[in-house]
Design an enzyme around this catalytic site. Structure first.
Site, PDB file in Angstrom:
ATOM      1  N   ARG A 262       0.841  -1.200   0.000  1.00 18.41           N
ATOM      2  CA  ARG A 262       0.000   0.000   0.000  1.00 18.41           C
ATOM      3  C   ARG A 262       0.874   1.247   0.000  1.00 18.41           C
ATOM      4  O   ARG A 262       1.866   1.317   0.723  1.00 18.41           O
ATOM      5  CB  ARG A 262      -0.921   0.018   1.231  1.00 18.41           C
ATOM      6  CG  ARG A 262      -1.929  -1.117   1.239  1.00 18.41           C
ATOM      7  CD  ARG A 262      -2.837  -1.063   2.435  1.00 18.41           C
ATOM      8  NE  ARG A 262      -3.658  -2.265   2.511  1.00 18.41           N
ATOM      9  CZ  ARG A 262      -4.481  -2.562   3.527  1.00 18.41           C
ATOM     10  NH1 ARG A 262      -4.587  -1.706   4.534  1.00 18.41           N
ATOM     11  NH2 ARG A 262      -5.172  -3.679   3.516  1.00 18.41           N
ATOM     12  N   ARG A 277       2.802   1.084  10.218  1.00 14.35           N
ATOM     13  CA  ARG A 277       2.204   1.445   8.927  1.00 14.35           C
ATOM     14  C   ARG A 277       3.297   1.446   7.868  1.00 14.35           C
ATOM     15  O   ARG A 277       4.048   2.407   7.733  1.00 14.35           O
ATOM     16  CB  ARG A 277       1.538   2.820   9.030  1.00 14.35           C
ATOM     17  CG  ARG A 277       0.608   3.154   7.866  1.00 14.35           C
ATOM     18  CD  ARG A 277      -0.028   4.511   8.077  1.00 14.35           C
ATOM     19  NE  ARG A 277      -0.840   4.542   9.267  1.00 14.35           N
ATOM     20  CZ  ARG A 277      -2.118   4.139   9.338  1.00 14.35           C
ATOM     21  NH1 ARG A 277      -2.715   3.669   8.262  1.00 14.35           N
ATOM     22  NH2 ARG A 277      -2.786   4.204  10.464  1.00 14.35           N
TER      23      ARG A 277
END
Length: 425
Positions: A262, A277
């Protein structure tokens, strides 16, 4: 995708429901496109009916040996008009399709109302956060002090938001993924799938990542367009795309362990430290395809399967029902599972389990044959993390740390670590 018929039948109701999803529906644009579609469709149908009537007249005239050149010329002219209007109709239908494809799913009636995470509702907690007479380190300090986590090397290779795991910590990461797969396959009855990490535009459209979230995807080629998967939800859910599934195949439970990719385009500056993240991470993903009347029971079951992983690891967690404005694009109802991180004294998301009802199925043309009617109907799809491997590693590192900086291996993982009980220098 929502049923296009519902916009023609209950537009005012839908607009109000979409406001709770944080989506402002452009009613004026919709009416303009819908009126054009309706007019063009009526004109096209009238012209087609007229051409059919004249074609019959030509047939009658010829059977009588009469001249029909004028009628044939009129048919030819009508054919050109029909082509022009059909082309315009297709264009308007494409514009409507594009507009509707960017509208999020409607929330289930049991979903808490709210516009952000402040309105999320805690459902339950499990386990008691550990207390200690020393200051908890975060996973970055623990991993680097052990010499088993290297962000500098990863940065040289790939830039920010990547990590290199080494030695026993890499082994612990692998052990977690294998433990999760074994639990879901052996104990929960999932069928394991090994899926491609590259998918086409159709697959991403089917699950709702395209077109709205194009900027979050890693696109690898143009001809044909291929994308690195953001989650195994995409290839797993597409297992039922363009199919009519027989009732005997349901409920369908699939699981896969994959790398996920991502861009995190909408999270600039958030969780830049460590593994929380990243652009590349691993998950064990769960997907259900079920009969429509069974999807909310399936959501509870799937969430319980993800919880089992944390219970076996003895990691404290809580379950949160997300509010209408905090859910993902395709979800109708979502539970987030958050694991306790001692260094932050906070619960942080480690799994998200969602029921999309028939939203994805309509985009994918995924149906099942209802034995009561013998007719195909849209099925319901669900997805959830069972769980995110990197975040599980963080949870284990922080909750099982010792004062000297070593990390105790949870009992359930020791068989996968060939008897290693502690990570230390």
């Amino acid at each position: 995708m929502l049923d296009p018929k519902s916009f023609r039948q209950d537009l005012d109701v839908l607009v109000e429901k979409l406001k709770w999803r944080g989506y402002a529906f452009d009613v004026e644009k919709y009416h303009e496109l819908e009126n054009r579609r309706k007019n063009l469709q009526e004109q096209t149908e009238e012209l087609q009916a007229r051409r059919n009537r004249i074609s019959r007249e030509i047939g009658i005239a010829k059977s009588k040996g009469e001249e029909a050149n004028g009628l044939m010329h009129e048919v030819s002219t009508l054919g050109d008009d029909i082509k022009l209007r059909s082309s315009a109709l297709s264009q308007v239908q494409s514009e409507l399709q594009a507009m509707l494809s960017e509208i999020p799913n409607l929330a289930h009636e049991s979903t808490p109302l709210g516009m952000d995470e402040e309105s999320n509702t805690e459902i339950r907690r499990w386990g008691i956060p550990r207390d200690a007479d020393f200051t908890f380190k975060d996973h970055v300090d623990l991993g680097e002090s052990l010499g088993m986590m290297d962000y500098g090397f990863a940065s040289k290779l790939s830039g920010s938001r990547f990590v290199v795991l080494k030695g026993l910590l890499a082994g612990l990461h692998r052990a977690l993924s294998q433990f999760m797969l074994d639990t879901h396959i052996r104990d929960h009855g999932y069928c394991e799938a090994n899926v491609p990490l590259l998918v086409n535009q159709g697959a991403l459209f089917g699950t709702g990542q395209l077109p709205k979230f194009e900027e979050d995807q890693f696109k690898t080629s143009e001809d044909p367009p291929l994308y690195l998967i953001p989650t195994a939800e995409v290839p797993l859910t597409n297992a039922v795309a363009d199919r009519i599934v027989e009732d005997s195949e349901l409920p369908m439970r699939l699981v896969a362990h994959t790398a996920c990719f991502r861009r995190e385009a909408g999270s600039y500056g958030r969780d830049t430290r460590g593994m929380i993240r990243q652009h590349q991470f691993e998950k064990v993903e769960l997907v259900h395809a079920v009969r429509p009347g069974e999807s909310y029971e399936a959501l509870e079951i799937m969430t319980g399967h993800a919880e089992t992983i944390l219970q076996k690891l003895e990691l404290p967690y809580r379950v949160i029902a997300l509010c209408t404005g905090d859910m993902g694009f395709a979800a109708s109802k979502t539970y987030d599972i958050e694991v306790w991180l001692p260094s932050q004294q906070l619960y942080r998301e480690i799994s998200s389990c969602s029921n999309t009802e028939d939203f994805q199925a309509r985009r994918m043309k995924a149906r099942w044959r209802n034995p009561a009617t013998g007719k195909p109907e849209l099925l319901h799809t669900l997805n959830g993390s069972g769980v995110a491997v990197g975040r599980a590693l963080i949870g284990v590192m922080e909750n099982y740390q010792n004062e000297d900086g070593s990390i105790t291996v949870p009992d359930v993982l020791r068989p996968y670590m060939h008897g290693v009980t502690r990570l230390s220098r």
